[in-house]
Design a protein around this motif. Structure first.
Motif, PDB file in Angstrom:
ATOM      1  N   ILE A   6       0.919  -1.362   0.227  1.00 20.13           N
ATOM      2  CA  ILE A   6      -0.150  -0.160  -0.673  1.00 20.13           C
ATOM      3  C   ILE A   6       1.372   0.790  -0.290  1.00 20.13           C
ATOM      4  O   ILE A   6       2.273   1.051   0.645  1.00 20.13           O
ATOM      5  N   ASP A   7       1.149   2.296  -0.896  1.00 15.32           N
ATOM      6  CA  ASP A   7       1.283   3.310  -1.255  1.00 15.32           C
ATOM      7  C   ASP A   7       0.844   4.680  -0.481  1.00 15.32           C
ATOM      8  O   ASP A   7      -0.965   4.602  -1.236  1.00 15.32           O
ATOM      9  N   GLY A   8       1.294   5.120  -1.050  1.00 10.41           N
ATOM     10  CA  GLY A   8       0.436   6.794  -0.908  1.00 10.41           C
ATOM     11  C   GLY A   8       1.513   8.037  -1.208  1.00 10.41           C
ATOM     12  O   GLY A   8       2.674   7.881  -1.940  1.00 10.41           O
ATOM     13  N   HIS A   9       0.641   8.816  -1.669  1.00 15.69           N
ATOM     14  CA  HIS A   9       1.241  10.581  -2.285  1.00 15.69           C
ATOM     15  C   HIS A   9       0.395  11.667  -2.091  1.00 15.69           C
ATOM     16  O   HIS A   9      -0.730  11.676  -1.680  1.00 15.69           O
ATOM     17  N   ASP A  10       1.137  13.111  -0.925  1.00 16.18           N
ATOM     18  CA  ASP A  10       0.308  14.076  -0.492  1.00 16.18           C
ATOM     19  C   ASP A  10       0.214  14.297  -1.925  1.00 16.18           C
ATOM     20  O   ASP A  10       1.066  15.082  -2.611  1.00 16.18           O
ATOM     21  N   VAL A  11      -1.177  14.951  -1.957  1.00 20.70           N
ATOM     22  CA  VAL A  11      -1.240  16.117  -3.448  1.00 20.70           C
ATOM     23  C   VAL A  11      -1.297  16.996  -2.754  1.00 20.70           C
ATOM     24  O   VAL A  11      -1.403  17.541  -1.956  1.00 20.70           O
ATOM     25  N   LEU A  12      -0.728  17.843  -3.677  1.00 22.79           N
ATOM     26  CA  LEU A  12      -0.626  19.634  -4.102  1.00 22.79           C
ATOM     27  C   LEU A  12      -1.907  20.410  -4.052  1.00 22.79           C
ATOM     28  O   LEU A  12      -1.996  21.411  -4.179  1.00 22.79           O
ATOM     29  N   VAL A  22      -3.096   0.478  -4.341  1.00 28.75           N
ATOM     30  CA  VAL A  22      -2.065  -0.618  -4.269  1.00 28.75           C
ATOM     31  C   VAL A  22      -0.947  -0.805  -5.303  1.00 28.75           C
ATOM     32  O   VAL A  22      -1.408  -0.243  -6.573  1.00 28.75           O
ATOM     33  N   TYR A  23      -0.039  -0.943  -4.613  1.00 28.34           N
ATOM     34  CA  TYR A  23       1.107  -1.614  -6.230  1.00 28.34           C
ATOM     35  C   TYR A  23       1.084  -3.104  -5.864  1.00 28.34           C
ATOM     36  O   TYR A  23       1.452  -3.491  -4.614  1.00 28.34           O
ATOM     37  N   ASP A  24       1.021  -3.985  -7.091  1.00 24.88           N
ATOM     38  CA  ASP A  24       1.119  -5.621  -7.024  1.00 24.88           C
ATOM     39  C   ASP A  24       2.533  -5.766  -7.937  1.00 24.88           C
ATOM     40  O   ASP A  24       2.505  -5.698  -9.164  1.00 24.88           O
ATOM     41  N   PRO A  25       3.725  -5.999  -6.966  1.00 23.16           N
ATOM     42  CA  PRO A  25       4.856  -6.096  -7.872  1.00 23.16           C
ATOM     43  C   PRO A  25       4.753  -7.325  -9.027  1.00 23.16           C
ATOM     44  O   PRO A  25       5.415  -7.163 -10.235  1.00 23.16           O
ATOM     45  N   TYR A  31      -3.049   0.007  -7.847  1.00 23.65           N
ATOM     46  CA  TYR A  31      -4.828  -0.498  -8.548  1.00 23.65           C
ATOM     47  C   TYR A  31      -5.095   0.959  -7.294  1.00 23.65           C
ATOM     48  O   TYR A  31      -4.682   1.206  -6.034  1.00 23.65           O
ATOM     49  N   ASP A  32      -6.174   1.546  -7.658  1.00 26.02           N
ATOM     50  CA  ASP A  32      -7.022   1.845  -6.771  1.00 26.02           C
ATOM     51  C   ASP A  32      -8.812   1.472  -6.833  1.00 26.02           C
ATOM     52  O   ASP A  32      -8.980   1.052  -8.322  1.00 26.02           O
ATOM     53  N   ALA A  33      -9.615   1.795  -6.066  1.00 17.46           N
ATOM     54  CA  ALA A  33     -11.504   1.793  -6.536  1.00 17.46           C
ATOM     55  C   ALA A  33     -11.557   2.363  -7.816  1.00 17.46           C
ATOM     56  O   ALA A  33     -12.330   2.048  -8.651  1.00 17.46           O
ATOM     57  N   GLU A  34     -10.939   3.371  -8.098  1.00 17.50           N
ATOM     58  CA  GLU A  34     -11.604   3.501  -9.525  1.00 17.50           C
ATOM     59  C   GLU A  34     -10.351   3.394 -10.809  1.00 17.50           C
ATOM     60  O   GLU A  34     -10.981   3.359 -12.355  1.00 17.50           O
ATOM     61  N   CYS A  35      -9.341   2.249 -10.352  1.00 14.59           N
ATOM     62  CA  CYS A  35      -8.781   1.788 -11.514  1.00 14.59           C
ATOM     63  C   CYS A  35      -8.327   0.508 -11.145  1.00 14.59           C
ATOM     64  O   CYS A  35      -7.245  -0.287 -10.900  1.00 14.59           O
ATOM     65  N   PRO A  36      -9.362  -0.329 -11.258  1.00 12.27           N
ATOM     66  CA  PRO A  36      -9.173  -1.963 -10.834  1.00 12.27           C
ATOM     67  C   PRO A  36      -8.473  -2.697 -11.835  1.00 12.27           C
ATOM     68  O   PRO A  36      -7.847  -3.809 -11.266  1.00 12.27           O
ATOM     69  N   GLU A  37      -8.385  -1.911 -13.111  1.00  9.50           N
ATOM     70  CA  GLU A  37      -7.186  -2.534 -14.008  1.00  9.50           C
ATOM     71  C   GLU A  37      -6.218  -2.340 -14.282  1.00  9.50           C
ATOM     72  O   GLU A  37      -5.194  -3.135 -14.424  1.00  9.50           O
ATOM     73  N   GLY A  38      -5.723  -1.504 -13.139  1.00 12.80           N
ATOM     74  CA  GLY A  38      -4.579  -1.316 -12.981  1.00 12.80           C
ATOM     75  C   GLY A  38      -3.744  -0.327 -14.108  1.00 12.80           C
ATOM     76  O   GLY A  38      -4.289  -0.526 -15.251  1.00 12.80           O
TER      77      GLY A  38
END
Length: 50
Positions: A6-12, A22-25, A31-38
Motif C-alpha cells: 500500500i503506497d500513498g502520495h500527498d497531493v498538492l 495498491v501496488y502489485d509487484p 490499483y485503486d477503487a477507480e482503476c481496478p484494471e491497474g
C-alpha cells in the motif's frame, strides 16, 4: 493480491489531502477503487488527473 504494497502520495491540493493505492509487484501495476484494471505508473491513476 499476495505481497502487494500500500503506497500513498500527498497531493498538492488542500481539498483532497492524500491518496492511497495498491501496488502489485507481480503485475507491476498500481490499483485503486477507480482503476481496478491497474496502470503502469501511479501518476496515471484517475485521482491524480483531476
Amino acid at each position: 493480491m499476495t505481497g502487494c504494497e500500500i503506497d500513498g502520495h500527498d497531493v498538492l491540493h488542500d481539498k483532497w489531502g492524500n491518496h492511497q493505492w495498491v501496488y502489485d509487484p507481480v503485475t507491476d501495476k498500481h490499483y485503486d477503487a477507480e482503476c481496478p484494471e491497474g496502470v503502469d505508473d501511479w501518476k496515471q491513476l484517475p485521482f491524480y488527473n483531476r
